[in-house]
Design a protein around this motif. Structure first.
Motif, PDB file in Angstrom:
ATOM      1  N   ALA A 129      15.106 -78.013  18.933  1.00  0.00           N
ATOM      2  CA  ALA A 129      15.674 -77.145  17.695  1.00  0.00           C
ATOM      3  C   ALA A 129      16.164 -75.762  18.273  1.00  0.00           C
ATOM      4  CB  ALA A 129      14.638 -77.375  16.874  1.00  0.00           C
ATOM      5  N   LEU A 130      14.638 -75.582  18.639  1.00  0.00           N
ATOM      6  CA  LEU A 130      14.013 -74.160  18.661  1.00  0.00           C
ATOM      7  C   LEU A 130      15.760 -73.412  19.400  1.00  0.00           C
ATOM      8  CD1 LEU A 130      12.620 -71.297  17.880  1.00  0.00           C
ATOM      9  CD2 LEU A 130      11.106 -72.001  20.251  1.00  0.00           C
ATOM     10  N   ARG A 131      15.873 -73.401  20.720  1.00  0.00           N
ATOM     11  CA  ARG A 131      16.949 -73.799  21.164  1.00  0.00           C
ATOM     12  C   ARG A 131      17.486 -72.682  21.081  1.00  0.00           C
ATOM     13  NH1 ARG A 131      15.495 -74.154  27.438  1.00  0.00           N
ATOM     14  NH2 ARG A 131      17.320 -73.213  27.939  1.00  0.00           N
ATOM     15  N   SER A 132      18.356 -74.252  20.511  1.00  0.00           N
ATOM     16  CA  SER A 132      19.775 -74.491  18.977  1.00  0.00           C
ATOM     17  C   SER A 132      20.268 -73.287  18.093  1.00  0.00           C
ATOM     18  CB  SER A 132      20.288 -75.870  19.005  1.00  0.00           C
ATOM     19  OG  SER A 132      18.779 -76.289  18.505  1.00  0.00           O
ATOM     20  N   GLY A 133      18.391 -72.642  17.177  1.00  0.00           N
ATOM     21  CA  GLY A 133      18.756 -72.577  16.564  1.00  0.00           C
ATOM     22  C   GLY A 133      18.751 -73.208  15.434  1.00  0.00           C
ATOM     23  N   GLY A 134      18.333 -74.342  15.403  1.00  0.00           N
ATOM     24  CA  GLY A 134      18.432 -75.614  14.792  1.00  0.00           C
ATOM     25  C   GLY A 134      19.105 -76.448  14.503  1.00  0.00           C
ATOM     26  N   ALA A 170      17.032 -79.228  30.580  1.00  0.00           N
ATOM     27  CA  ALA A 170      16.617 -77.524  30.144  1.00  0.00           C
ATOM     28  C   ALA A 170      15.711 -77.056  29.787  1.00  0.00           C
ATOM     29  CB  ALA A 170      17.984 -77.065  29.893  1.00  0.00           C
ATOM     30  N   VAL A 171      15.186 -78.054  28.800  1.00  0.00           N
ATOM     31  CA  VAL A 171      13.727 -77.241  27.939  1.00  0.00           C
ATOM     32  C   VAL A 171      12.873 -77.536  28.553  1.00  0.00           C
ATOM     33  CG1 VAL A 171      14.302 -76.948  26.431  1.00  0.00           C
ATOM     34  CG2 VAL A 171      13.897 -78.815  26.786  1.00  0.00           C
ATOM     35  N   LEU A 172      12.656 -78.700  29.642  1.00  0.00           N
ATOM     36  CA  LEU A 172      11.670 -78.933  30.834  1.00  0.00           C
ATOM     37  C   LEU A 172      11.572 -77.972  31.418  1.00  0.00           C
ATOM     38  CD1 LEU A 172      11.262 -82.596  30.246  1.00  0.00           C
ATOM     39  CD2 LEU A 172       9.800 -81.280  29.100  1.00  0.00           C
ATOM     40  N   GLU A 173      12.851 -77.047  32.016  1.00  0.00           N
ATOM     41  CA  GLU A 173      13.030 -75.900  33.065  1.00  0.00           C
ATOM     42  C   GLU A 173      12.066 -74.581  33.176  1.00  0.00           C
ATOM     43  OE1 GLU A 173      16.220 -74.121  35.399  1.00  0.00           O
ATOM     44  OE2 GLU A 173      15.954 -74.507  33.332  1.00  0.00           O
ATOM     45  N   ARG A 174      11.576 -74.578  31.832  1.00  0.00           N
ATOM     46  CA  ARG A 174      10.459 -73.445  31.684  1.00  0.00           C
ATOM     47  C   ARG A 174       9.192 -73.794  31.090  1.00  0.00           C
ATOM     48  NH1 ARG A 174      13.499 -70.338  26.363  1.00  0.00           N
ATOM     49  NH2 ARG A 174      14.752 -69.975  27.263  1.00  0.00           N
ATOM     50  N   ALA A 175       8.650 -75.150  30.915  1.00  0.00           N
ATOM     51  CA  ALA A 175       7.947 -75.197  31.120  1.00  0.00           C
ATOM     52  C   ALA A 175       7.374 -76.633  30.556  1.00  0.00           C
ATOM     53  CB  ALA A 175       6.731 -74.544  29.710  1.00  0.00           C
ATOM     54  N   ARG A 202      16.096 -80.408  39.146  1.00  0.00           N
ATOM     55  CA  ARG A 202      16.282 -78.817  38.507  1.00  0.00           C
ATOM     56  C   ARG A 202      17.951 -79.580  39.435  1.00  0.00           C
ATOM     57  NH1 ARG A 202      12.623 -75.762  37.712  1.00  0.00           N
ATOM     58  NH2 ARG A 202      10.150 -76.005  37.692  1.00  0.00           N
ATOM     59  N   ARG A 203      17.994 -80.434  40.513  1.00  0.00           N
ATOM     60  CA  ARG A 203      19.162 -80.265  41.200  1.00  0.00           C
ATOM     61  C   ARG A 203      20.412 -80.838  40.128  1.00  0.00           C
ATOM     62  NH1 ARG A 203      16.211 -82.270  45.654  1.00  0.00           N
ATOM     63  NH2 ARG A 203      16.523 -84.250  45.371  1.00  0.00           N
ATOM     64  N   ASP A 204      19.929 -81.779  39.662  1.00  0.00           N
ATOM     65  CA  ASP A 204      20.549 -83.077  38.925  1.00  0.00           C
ATOM     66  C   ASP A 204      20.902 -81.606  37.185  1.00  0.00           C
ATOM     67  OD1 ASP A 204      20.008 -84.609  39.933  1.00  0.00           O
ATOM     68  OD2 ASP A 204      19.247 -85.531  38.294  1.00  0.00           O
ATOM     69  N   LEU A 205      19.866 -80.455  37.039  1.00  0.00           N
ATOM     70  CA  LEU A 205      20.216 -79.350  35.998  1.00  0.00           C
ATOM     71  C   LEU A 205      21.057 -78.961  36.604  1.00  0.00           C
ATOM     72  CD1 LEU A 205      19.813 -78.645  33.161  1.00  0.00           C
ATOM     73  CD2 LEU A 205      17.884 -77.483  34.324  1.00  0.00           C
ATOM     74  N   GLU A 224      27.173 -86.279  18.961  1.00  0.00           N
ATOM     75  CA  GLU A 224      27.672 -85.298  19.356  1.00  0.00           C
ATOM     76  C   GLU A 224      27.128 -85.188  21.120  1.00  0.00           C
ATOM     77  OE1 GLU A 224      29.623 -83.022  15.806  1.00  0.00           O
ATOM     78  OE2 GLU A 224      27.325 -83.351  15.445  1.00  0.00           O
ATOM     79  N   LEU A 225      25.834 -85.912  21.204  1.00  0.00           N
ATOM     80  CA  LEU A 225      24.709 -85.225  21.774  1.00  0.00           C
ATOM     81  C   LEU A 225      25.322 -86.063  23.310  1.00  0.00           C
ATOM     82  CD1 LEU A 225      21.653 -84.120  20.069  1.00  0.00           C
ATOM     83  CD2 LEU A 225      23.735 -82.492  21.238  1.00  0.00           C
ATOM     84  N   ARG A 226      25.724 -87.351  22.836  1.00  0.00           N
ATOM     85  CA  ARG A 226      26.007 -88.556  23.729  1.00  0.00           C
ATOM     86  C   ARG A 226      26.538 -87.703  25.178  1.00  0.00           C
ATOM     87  NH1 ARG A 226      27.632 -92.264  21.028  1.00  0.00           N
ATOM     88  NH2 ARG A 226      26.013 -93.143  20.319  1.00  0.00           N
ATOM     89  N   GLY A 227      25.813 -88.113  26.782  1.00  0.00           N
ATOM     90  CA  GLY A 227      26.284 -87.953  27.657  1.00  0.00           C
ATOM     91  C   GLY A 227      25.691 -86.281  27.549  1.00  0.00           C
ATOM     92  N   HIS A 228      25.450 -85.654  27.087  1.00  0.00           N
ATOM     93  CA  HIS A 228      24.628 -84.633  27.535  1.00  0.00           C
ATOM     94  C   HIS A 228      22.877 -84.188  27.181  1.00  0.00           C
ATOM     95  CE1 HIS A 228      28.624 -82.956  27.758  1.00  0.00           C
ATOM     96  NE2 HIS A 228      28.582 -83.973  26.169  1.00  0.00           N
ATOM     97  N   LEU A 229      22.699 -85.137  26.379  1.00  0.00           N
ATOM     98  CA  LEU A 229      20.862 -84.805  26.129  1.00  0.00           C
ATOM     99  C   LEU A 229      19.970 -84.809  27.499  1.00  0.00           C
ATOM    100  CD1 LEU A 229      19.074 -85.386  23.863  1.00  0.00           C
ATOM    101  CD2 LEU A 229      19.174 -88.128  24.155  1.00  0.00           C
ATOM    102  N   ASP A 230      20.251 -85.664  27.962  1.00  0.00           N
ATOM    103  CA  ASP A 230      19.630 -85.856  29.570  1.00  0.00           C
ATOM    104  C   ASP A 230      19.431 -84.612  29.802  1.00  0.00           C
ATOM    105  OD1 ASP A 230      19.198 -87.694  29.475  1.00  0.00           O
ATOM    106  OD2 ASP A 230      20.166 -89.039  31.243  1.00  0.00           O
ATOM    107  N   GLY A 231      20.657 -83.545  30.141  1.00  0.00           N
ATOM    108  CA  GLY A 231      21.114 -81.646  30.844  1.00  0.00           C
ATOM    109  C   GLY A 231      20.114 -80.914  29.427  1.00  0.00           C
TER     110      GLY A 231
END
Length: 106
Positions: free
Chosen positions: A33-38, A16-21, A82-85, A5-12
């Motif tokens: 897992a944390l940001r998606s509520g598990g 997104a999580v690496l954008e924070r730190a 960041r541009r890709d995101l 279900e994540l195919r095609g969206h995993l890179d983004g």
């Protein structure tokens, strides 16, 4: 959510999580897992190929760091990432808006 279900969206999602730190691979999995509520539980066999693919594309970079006496590769988003995101966020907004419109039509 299943990996297919994540195919095609995993890179983004990874960007997104690496954008924070910067994070190591397991940290990326935990952040998703944390940001998606598990709801997003991506196995390491899926995360690490995505990290390597993003690094080859120049969207992230990596360096070795020591934590608790262990060496880990830590990944950081680059300016290219960041541009890709930003592009992926815009594409997602358009896609989800279109799908929502179709689902809401009666």
């Amino acid at each position: 959510m299943r990996a297919d279900e994540l195919r095609g969206h995993l890179d983004g999602l990874v960007l997104a999580v690496l954008e924070r730190a910067p994070l190591h691979g397991y940290g990326v999995s935990q952040a998703l897992a944390l940001r998606s509520g598990g709801a997003i539980d991506v196995p390491s066999g899926t995360i690490y190929p995505a990290l390597h693919r993003l690094e080859r594309a120049g969207a992230i970079s990596s360096d070795w760091a020591s934590a608790d006496g262990r060496k880990r590769r830590v990944y950081t988003i680059t300016a290219r990432g960041r541009r890709d995101l930003a592009e992926q966020r815009a594409a997602w907004a358009e896609f989800s808006s279109t799908i929502s419109t179709v689902f809401a039509a009666r």
